[in-house]
Design a protein around this motif. Structure first.
Motif, short mmCIF file in Angstrom:
data_model
loop_
_atom_site.label_atom_id
_atom_site.label_comp_id
_atom_site.label_asym_id
_atom_site.label_seq_id
_atom_site.Cartn_x
_atom_site.Cartn_y
_atom_site.Cartn_z
N THR B 91 48.06 -43.32 -8.67
CA THR B 91 46.62 -43.23 -8.36
C THR B 91 45.77 -44.31 -9.05
O THR B 91 44.60 -44.47 -8.73
N ASN B 146 45.98 -34.69 -18.35
CA ASN B 146 45.30 -33.84 -17.35
C ASN B 146 44.47 -32.77 -18.05
O ASN B 146 43.32 -32.52 -17.71
N ASP B 152 41.73 -35.59 -12.55
CA ASP B 152 41.42 -36.73 -11.67
C ASP B 152 41.56 -38.08 -12.37
O ASP B 152 41.44 -39.13 -11.75
#
Lengths: 576, 576
Positions: B91, B146, B152
């Motif tokens: 990500t 996290n 995110d």
């Protein structure tokens, strides 16, 4: 010396060949490097069938010349990836020369698991399967060969490290007292091991005095030569009394004694392992302060070093080994250092590469600083038996440093830097960086002129003049290494005008030539160029002619200096 | 993307800099390689303060373009000694791009023993001392970040191997399911570890859709591009269903599946670990056959592979890793292979370098062939904890091979050769030999045209045309690696005319440019030349552009072929 023995270990065949005309004027390093460069593909795997192991006596070996007992071994080095020439004392060079053998070239490798010995004689080479001595240390092999074949045979053998193909392994040569001299550097033991040869014995039977073109001239020249050896204070006195360990205090005083893995240039414990201390111990314990590595030696820099009970501990106890254990590894007990030195010889490992590697391992936390007992245990349990720890360490200084992710890894071309820090002794730094051999003080011993004021004086702390100094020394060394003469003849050669002339006279009287000093210089240049061309083709380009980065980043006490020579200036080394 | 974050770990300072004009048109590999080449001295120690670690999203990262989620990391490689660019999913690339950050440059290194984390945000970088996650595996680090910062956040982290500065270590990137994607090759974990950074977290807050110069054109081009991805049988079907492991049977059939440390080109057990078997297991056990490594992926070559009880075992389960464990190391149980793959990810080690190294260790007798349980034990007990055995193995394939004196060491520039034998698939051999990256199939995937008939057909058993093939592929790859697009877009790009045009259209629509295909080719050439110049200056000269000697000496079954390409022909690779 009119024949070359060629041993093929792939098909176990032997050929006796005449000496090609182009090789007739070569000996020692000039011959081994020429053969390796001509016959080994530079990119060959050093432990594969395409590498060759070449032994050659020098041009004066086998004669009555003083200090002519050195023996040369060449191959592609498994440690550096470049060409390697290593020099050893012992009895082999003289015996082989007197058998008329100019070189022994060993090529190929056997397919199976069988190991062999070679028995060299005036008639050729016998290749025999060998089992009894496998796994033995070098002293036991020598003893066994003495028993099996006779005490007058020369012996060239591997210890366990060479059998295990370790990069720290060397090749051992029997000396006149059945002790060990070594082709120390570059992992040559692995090359011999890869050809599955445990030992080479040489039968002296039928050896004869070498024919001299002009015996009277030879004798006179040798007398002059010997006088210069005895007259020079280093070769005639310092080395004789204290051995090479005379340098411990000298280099410490100069601030160039690398200590605790090259983090200081002086060691507070230097007196504990100095040449003076060694001498006192030897005398007090009934050892021998002065001893030769081969017949005809005038310098006698070796010794017999006994323990407190007067029992033999070691000989050939060199400054570089003592430094590496004492200063670089902080082992302060000279008797422990001596015991380790003897184990190095017995296992057949390079007594520079191995202790420098251990200092790196100490920095990595693998064993405590100064813990000689633990080092002995690792040598005997792990390196001798090739445990995983032994394999880790057996790869040498660079291998261990990389395994632990260290940045302070004292190697050039992956070979350990010896006992002189290049930051405050810049001439030796030029030699380390530029020599074809990987870091090697003997390739161009700038200590002579930087520190000992032999051959003039070049300020060790300044860059000026160092490239030229190293270049001249490297050229001269390559020539000396080709004669079979001990490198320590360089001390009188640099200071006493008659010395070099007498060497040239001996060469001329031996072969009926009319060489001049210029021819000797030309030979040295030729050797360096042959070796350099091999290295370039092997992938050791100009970018590898450099010192590790940490010398530029970390100033060294007490002079607080870094290595600051411009790479462009260094590259001018090859302008000849 | 208008700013560069520069983090100095020596003085723990951060600068936010505008993007120099010369770098404005660069992204991904083009940018990381350009920065490394411009700012890292080529002879710097890769683990020293003068190396830099550079992260950069690609030119299309952060947009809606399909398969644009790749992230680029560059540095001097501790494994190869040359420049390294590695690509990962996850990500981070998208988040960083959307924060307007063009690159993160990490330089220097802390003097003390304190470790750090970096928290990157739209406002800059916070450098925080870190203790809690030290020693943790990558999965635990991701979980911890996290919890601590938010699910995110992007995470870029080291496992234990990177903390230990091992050459087999990689850098891990969190993927959309909090699993691990990797900057796999070249030991980059050690570079991050040498700067004492355990993890980098990236706060997505304030990230925004990227401004497009021509949104309508971009959307249309992306539609065309996406259609070509779906239409091509490899990217649209084969990879989606079977993952990259579809190649096990294909390469075995071609006789190019290196088996038992590169001693055969076929493995009798290939069915046990083929893509087809993997697919059947996944379906039978409730896993997911098709899964993406990053948002926007159309190809979905990843998967979720469960054990017999339906419990998660691994994902991102790649052909090269399965090959190395199954064929090269003879581990026949796909579930054991999957478990090992997951441990590789958790420790943060290269899942090509590490298993190829283990096959070499098996040949050396360190563990039995096919013994996956012992391998797991060594990974968890020795590599994770950096025991001496772990240090021996952590140095990688070349390191282990040299420690044992082996001649069959499958590396180029010291990096392990992956899953395609160059003897019967000569195009990939050209790539291995010539790429700036050390042996790397992704640098110029000649398998496409040699074996899969993508982009035409060049006979894999013949030397003709292979240099040109590899050159064209390497140029195209360097360009693709700069866009942030997945390399697998090469399949449609080679076969479907609209594909490459649509990529160029997206670049133009994104930046308001009018590039042509020629400009893309020019970018690829520029990248290769920048990397090559760095390598030459680092000492990786033309002699290192070669395969190991054993490929020339040992014919490979079933085709009974050696590597026989002339070095002069190989050297023509750089004629562009």
């Amino acid at each position: 010396m009119h024949k070359i023995y060629r041993v093929n270990m792939t098909d176990l065949s032997v050929k006796i060949e005449p000496v090609p005309e182009a090789w007739a004027g070569l000996g020692g390093r000039a011959l081994t490097s020429t053969i390796v460069a001509a016959e080994v593909p530079p990119t060959a795997h050093a432990l594969g069938p395409n590498n060759k192991l070449v032994f050659a006596p020098g041009l004066l070996s086998g004669t009555a010349a003083s200090n002519a007992g050195r023996f040369s071994c060449g191959a592609k080095s498994p440690l550096t990836g470049g060409i390697k020439e290593s020099s050893a004392g012992g009895t082999a060079s003289r015996i082989i020369a007197r058998l008329g053998i100019k070189a022994i070239v060993i090529e190929g490798q056997p397919a199976g698991d069988t190991w062999y010995s070679l028995v060299v004689s005036k008639d050729g080479v016998e290749i025999r399967p060998e089992t009894e001595t496998l796994g033995m240390g070098t002293f036991a092999v020598v003893e066994k060969v003495n028993e099996r074949l006779g005490e007058d045979f020369a012996v060239i053998t591997l210890g366990p490290a060479g059998e295990h193909l370790m990069a720290i392994s060397n090749i051992s040569v029997k000396d006149p007292e059945s002790k060990i001299r070594s082709f120390g550097r570059g992992g040559l033991g692995g090359v011999m091991g890869s050809k599955k040869i445990k030992f080479i014995a040489v039968d002296p039977t039928g050896g004869a005095a070498l024919k001299l073109a002009d015996p009277a001239k030879f004798k006179a020249a040798n007398l002059t030569f010997t006088k210069t050896l005895n007259d020079h204070p280093v070769s005639g006195q310092g080395l004789k009394k204290y051995g090479t360990a005379v340098l411990v205090n000298v280099i410490n005083e100069a601030g160039g004694l690398p200590t605790k893995n090259f983090t200081s240039g002086q060691c507070e414990n230097h007196d504990a392992f100095s040449g003076e201390t060694m001498y006192d111990n030897i005398v007090a314990r009934g050892g021998e302060p002065s001893h030769g590595c081969s017949i005809g030696c005038q310098i006698q820099c070796s010794q017999v070093y006994n323990d407190k009970d007067g029992k033999y501990l070691t000989s050939g106890f060199e400054y570089e080994t003592i430094w590496a254990l004492g200063a670089d590894g902080l082992i302060t007990d000279l008797d422990v250092i001596a015991e380790i030195d003897n184990v190095f010889d017995d296992l057949g490992v390079d007594s520079i590469e191995t202790p420098v590697m251990f200092a790196v391992a100490m920095e990595a936390g693998l064993l405590p600083w100064g813990d000689g007992k633990r080092m002995l245990q690792i040598l005997r349990e792990d390196i001798a038996k090739a445990t995983p720890l032994g394999r880790l360490l057996g790869g040498g200084t660079g291998h261990v440093g990389r395994a632990f992710g260290l940045t302070r890894i004292p190697v050039v071309k992956n070979q350990a830097i010896p006992a002189y820090d290049p930051r405050p002794i810049k001439g030796i730094g030029v030699t380390y960086a530029t020599t074809t051999q990987g870091a090697d003080h003997t390739a161009g011993y700038a200590i002579a002129t930087n520190i000992l004021n032999v051959g003039g004086k070049v300020d060790p702390l300044k860059n000026e003049g160092q490239v030229e100094l190293s270049r001249n020394l490297q050229i001269a060394t390559a020539a000396v290494d080709s004669t079979g003469l001990c490198l320590f003849i360089a001390f009188p050669a640099l200071d006493i005008p008659e010395c070099l002339g007498s060497v040239v006279d001996m060469l001329n009287a031996r072969y009926g030539l009319s060489l001049t000093g210029d021819d000797v210089v030309a030979l040295g240049k030729h050797v360096l160029k042959v070796e350099h061309a091999f290295n370039l083709a092997a992938g050791l380009g100009p970018e590898t002619d450099r010192l590790p980065e940490f010398f530029e980043l970390e100033p060294l006490a007490p002079h607080d200096v870094t290595w600051d020579m411009d790479q462009k200036e260094l590259a001018t080394f090859w302008n000849f």
